[in-house]
Design an enzyme around this catalytic site. Sequence first.
Site, PDB file in Angstrom:
ATOM      1  CD  GLU A  94      76.766  -9.032  10.541  1.00  0.00           C
ATOM      2  OE1 GLU A  94      76.423  -7.816  11.267  1.00  0.00           O
ATOM      3  OE2 GLU A  94      76.773  -8.914   9.191  1.00  0.00           O
ATOM      4  CE1 TYR A 140      50.227   3.535  21.381  1.00  0.00           C
ATOM      5  CE2 TYR A 140      49.760   2.333  23.540  1.00  0.00           C
ATOM      6  CZ  TYR A 140      49.701   3.512  22.761  1.00  0.00           C
ATOM      7  OH  TYR A 140      49.081   4.771  23.140  1.00  0.00           O
ATOM      8  CB  VAL A 159      69.930  -2.413   9.567  1.00  0.00           C
ATOM      9  CG1 VAL A 159      68.844  -1.477  10.351  1.00  0.00           C
ATOM     10  CG2 VAL A 159      70.676  -3.327  10.488  1.00  0.00           C
ATOM     11  CD  GLU A 160      70.662   0.129   5.698  1.00  0.00           C
ATOM     12  OE1 GLU A 160      71.712   1.088   5.873  1.00  0.00           O
ATOM     13  OE2 GLU A 160      70.979  -1.179   5.668  1.00  0.00           O
ATOM     14  CE  LYS A 162      73.946  -5.931  12.753  1.00  0.00           C
ATOM     15  NZ  LYS A 162      74.334  -5.995  11.194  1.00  0.00           N
TER      16      LYS A 162
END
Length: 117
Positions: free
Chosen positions: A25, A54, A73-74, A99
């Site tokens: 990755e 937005y 991701v967290e 993801k």
Amino acid sequence: MSLKTRHVFVEGLKVEAAIGIYDYEHGRTQPLIIDAEIRIGLHAIKGLKDTLNYEMIGNLARELIARGHIKLVETFAEDLAEAVLALPQALEVRIRISKPEALADADRSGCVVVVTK
């Protein structure tokens, strides 16, 4: 009519990020999908200055991504939630990060965080 809550939201915001803990990755980007829901105050809204724009969600997400490789991701979800919560209009923030390429046999995986002032 009695207004109880007011939320603004963005769904399906697509960004590319250098993210992941595995060796394969690193050195590339992956798509992330961001859903954000933000509780704002019950005051009168007469113009953009009275609400949450937005566009700020995407801007904040891209600023975090530009800092460099993100391991989890967290972590990204929590950092984005905190950045949005720092906006004066935001009272509570719910961020969902998907993801889509994480698992070959799933449409998406990811996490959801909720932070409150």
